[in-house]
Design a protein around this motif. Sequence first.
Motif, PDB file in Angstrom:
ATOM      1  N   LYS A 112       0.641  -0.932  -0.334  1.00 34.20           N
ATOM      2  CA  LYS A 112       0.359  -0.157  -0.286  1.00 34.20           C
ATOM      3  C   LYS A 112       1.173   1.090   0.495  1.00 34.20           C
ATOM      4  N   ALA A 113       0.305   2.534  -0.562  1.00 38.38           N
ATOM      5  CA  ALA A 113       0.935   3.623  -0.469  1.00 38.38           C
ATOM      6  C   ALA A 113       0.575   4.736  -0.224  1.00 38.38           C
ATOM      7  N   SER A 114       0.506   5.941   1.061  1.00 36.06           N
ATOM      8  CA  SER A 114       0.333   6.994   0.939  1.00 36.06           C
ATOM      9  C   SER A 114       0.146   8.438   0.327  1.00 36.06           C
ATOM     10  N   ASP A 115      -0.312   9.570  -0.157  1.00 37.71           N
ATOM     11  CA  ASP A 115       0.713  10.809  -0.515  1.00 37.71           C
ATOM     12  C   ASP A 115       0.235  11.428   1.456  1.00 37.71           C
ATOM     13  N   THR A 116       1.577  12.505   1.078  1.00 37.00           N
ATOM     14  CA  THR A 116       1.320  13.751   2.080  1.00 37.00           C
ATOM     15  C   THR A 116       1.693  14.726   1.357  1.00 37.00           C
ATOM     16  N   GLU A 117       0.713  15.383   0.733  1.00 34.38           N
ATOM     17  CA  GLU A 117       1.113  17.100   0.456  1.00 34.38           C
ATOM     18  C   GLU A 117       2.285  18.089   0.934  1.00 34.38           C
ATOM     19  N   ARG A 122       2.541  25.417  -8.047  1.00 34.36           N
ATOM     20  CA  ARG A 122       1.783  27.066  -8.212  1.00 34.36           C
ATOM     21  C   ARG A 122       2.392  27.111  -9.463  1.00 34.36           C
ATOM     22  N   PRO A 123       1.156  26.389 -10.629  1.00 37.89           N
ATOM     23  CA  PRO A 123       1.634  26.470 -11.988  1.00 37.89           C
ATOM     24  C   PRO A 123       1.383  27.761 -12.257  1.00 37.89           C
ATOM     25  N   ARG A 124       1.212  29.079 -12.128  1.00 42.79           N
ATOM     26  CA  ARG A 124       1.443  30.417 -12.488  1.00 42.79           C
ATOM     27  C   ARG A 124       3.173  30.428 -12.473  1.00 42.79           C
ATOM     28  N   LEU A 125       3.114  30.253 -11.670  1.00 44.35           N
ATOM     29  CA  LEU A 125       4.885  30.530 -11.211  1.00 44.35           C
ATOM     30  C   LEU A 125       5.634  29.189 -11.882  1.00 44.35           C
ATOM     31  N   ASN A 126       5.260  28.100 -12.580  1.00 42.69           N
ATOM     32  CA  ASN A 126       6.507  27.257 -12.712  1.00 42.69           C
ATOM     33  C   ASN A 126       6.943  26.176 -12.268  1.00 42.69           C
ATOM     34  N   VAL A 127       5.669  26.356 -10.763  1.00 43.52           N
ATOM     35  CA  VAL A 127       6.301  25.250  -9.436  1.00 43.52           C
ATOM     36  C   VAL A 127       5.824  24.500  -9.473  1.00 43.52           C
ATOM     37  N   PRO A 128       6.586  23.082  -9.259  1.00 39.06           N
ATOM     38  CA  PRO A 128       5.893  22.192  -9.282  1.00 39.06           C
ATOM     39  C   PRO A 128       5.168  21.806  -8.290  1.00 39.06           C
ATOM     40  N   GLY A 129       4.737  20.908  -7.409  1.00 40.76           N
ATOM     41  CA  GLY A 129       4.373  20.694  -6.219  1.00 40.76           C
ATOM     42  C   GLY A 129       5.171  19.388  -5.321  1.00 40.76           C
ATOM     43  N   LEU A 130       4.960  19.339  -4.681  1.00 42.45           N
ATOM     44  CA  LEU A 130       5.942  18.454  -4.395  1.00 42.45           C
ATOM     45  C   LEU A 130       5.292  17.482  -2.968  1.00 42.45           C
ATOM     46  N   THR A 131       4.981  16.357  -2.880  1.00 42.87           N
ATOM     47  CA  THR A 131       4.747  15.067  -2.126  1.00 42.87           C
ATOM     48  C   THR A 131       5.652  13.583  -1.586  1.00 42.87           C
ATOM     49  N   ALA A 132       5.415  13.656  -0.305  1.00 44.97           N
ATOM     50  CA  ALA A 132       6.156  12.200  -0.222  1.00 44.97           C
ATOM     51  C   ALA A 132       4.649  10.303  -0.313  1.00 44.97           C
ATOM     52  N   ARG A 133       5.677  10.565  -0.506  1.00 45.54           N
ATOM     53  CA  ARG A 133       4.777   9.181  -0.616  1.00 45.54           C
ATOM     54  C   ARG A 133       5.601   7.685   0.056  1.00 45.54           C
ATOM     55  N   THR A 134       4.735   7.783   1.277  1.00 42.11           N
ATOM     56  CA  THR A 134       4.717   6.072   2.284  1.00 42.11           C
ATOM     57  C   THR A 134       4.229   4.801   1.463  1.00 42.11           C
ATOM     58  N   PRO A 169       8.275  -4.484   4.459  1.00 48.16           N
ATOM     59  CA  PRO A 169       9.328  -3.835   3.518  1.00 48.16           C
ATOM     60  C   PRO A 169       8.457  -2.077   3.938  1.00 48.16           C
ATOM     61  N   LEU A 170       9.507  -0.816   4.381  1.00 45.58           N
ATOM     62  CA  LEU A 170       9.524  -0.166   4.441  1.00 45.58           C
ATOM     63  C   LEU A 170       9.272   0.880   3.743  1.00 45.58           C
ATOM     64  N   ARG A 171       8.249   1.368   2.440  1.00 43.93           N
ATOM     65  CA  ARG A 171       9.319   1.931   1.098  1.00 43.93           C
ATOM     66  C   ARG A 171       9.263   4.078   1.552  1.00 43.93           C
ATOM     67  N   ARG A 172       9.593   4.820   1.369  1.00 45.83           N
ATOM     68  CA  ARG A 172       9.515   6.511   1.339  1.00 45.83           C
ATOM     69  C   ARG A 172      10.165   7.178  -0.502  1.00 45.83           C
ATOM     70  N   GLN A 173       9.341   7.929   0.093  1.00 49.46           N
ATOM     71  CA  GLN A 173       9.377   8.239  -2.366  1.00 49.46           C
ATOM     72  C   GLN A 173       9.378  10.187  -1.801  1.00 49.46           C
ATOM     73  N   LEU A 174      10.356  10.494  -2.336  1.00 47.53           N
ATOM     74  CA  LEU A 174       9.755  12.264  -3.095  1.00 47.53           C
ATOM     75  C   LEU A 174       8.782  12.496  -4.332  1.00 47.53           C
ATOM     76  N   LEU A 175       7.662  13.020  -4.606  1.00 47.19           N
ATOM     77  CA  LEU A 175       7.255  13.211  -6.039  1.00 47.19           C
ATOM     78  C   LEU A 175       6.889  14.528  -5.935  1.00 47.19           C
ATOM     79  N   THR A 176       7.431  15.071  -7.715  1.00 46.15           N
ATOM     80  CA  THR A 176       7.276  15.921  -7.684  1.00 46.15           C
ATOM     81  C   THR A 176       5.874  15.911  -8.609  1.00 46.15           C
TER      82      THR A 176
END
Length: 366
Positions: A112-117, A122-134, A169-176
């Motif tokens: 399983k995986a859960s996302d935390t924002e 911010r599309p106007r500034l062309n800045v992607p969001g960052l999400t942590a997935r565990t 098994p415990l996984r962690r990821q960073l997603l833009t």
Amino acid sequence: MQGDLETRRRPKGMPPCMRAGWVLLALLGARSAGAEVADSSVTLEASGGHGYALWSLLGDVGVGEATFVTLGYTGVRPESGTAATHQLSVGMDHLAGEHWLLSGVVSLGLSKASDTELTQERPRLNVPGLTARTGSGSQAVQLGAAWDSAGFGTWEYGLDAGVGVSRNPLRRQLLTVSDGTSTERYAQEDVLWSARPTLGARLLWKGQWELGLRGAFAFYSEDPLTAGQFTDAETDQLEAQLESRVAARKALAGLRRRQLRDLGAAVARRLGEVNATTGFPSAPVRWDLRPSLSWRLTPALRGQLSYAFTRYVPGEGVAHVLATRWTVRLGDAVRLWASVALQRDVPENLPADTSGLLTLGGEYTF
């Protein structure tokens, strides 16, 4: 204890396969004069409270006079916003003589995986969001043995012991996140092993009163508070990339609490043992102890009063659970039960938290 089938049906806190085996012991003791196939049953149970939602389905299939096959499914969601954990299990009980019951079960926790924002896009500034997935999964094996006096005396008793070993098994990821598309920027996986031996005893008086005591201790291959978590170096690097370090720290602290609650249920004890009478763990457990007193008011009505004490791993405090459970038998085939409890978690560095718990369940035997 052969004279009291209701007492022997399902002592709480035991592995599902061993609980089914108590049924087998009672049935075979009462029917030793003839060779019959043991009864089969289906059990459905749901629990909620303390931010938890948990549901389970268990089938006990009699495949001979002395053997049960147990098939189970359990789902749990530690809190809203997290993905549910789904666990499948298969086990077997075998009666060895008049007094011994041997049990084994294998379980698989689906990935399983859960996302935390952490930051919004911010599309106007062309800045992607960052999400942590565990994410997590599990594979476990549990073995048990029970001895029962199997008599009709004024005083009867039973003892059981078991041990469970699990790989997690415990996984962690960073997603833009940009325009709804996620891109992996970082990924790491840790494997946490745990072992949990258990001991239990029960004393029955005149087939009406039962005193029980059950305890367990958990061992971990590494600190469960840091396994699968973002390391200090990873956290510092992440904070440096965010505009608001305060917001980043707050988001990461919430992520850590969520992970510990999830790990508390999945690792510290098997999901099938979590309900209102045991309490819902808010962190990985080091050891727990649960005395209980049961009494049969009528052949169709039983009550139980229990207390559970849980010591979490160092730094996470303790928990107290005071519960009562009532079981009604509707004929020979149907049993219904309800449990209500108060759980008080006492963390070491946070205010104490009190919550109500509820479990509803039923069993059909055929």
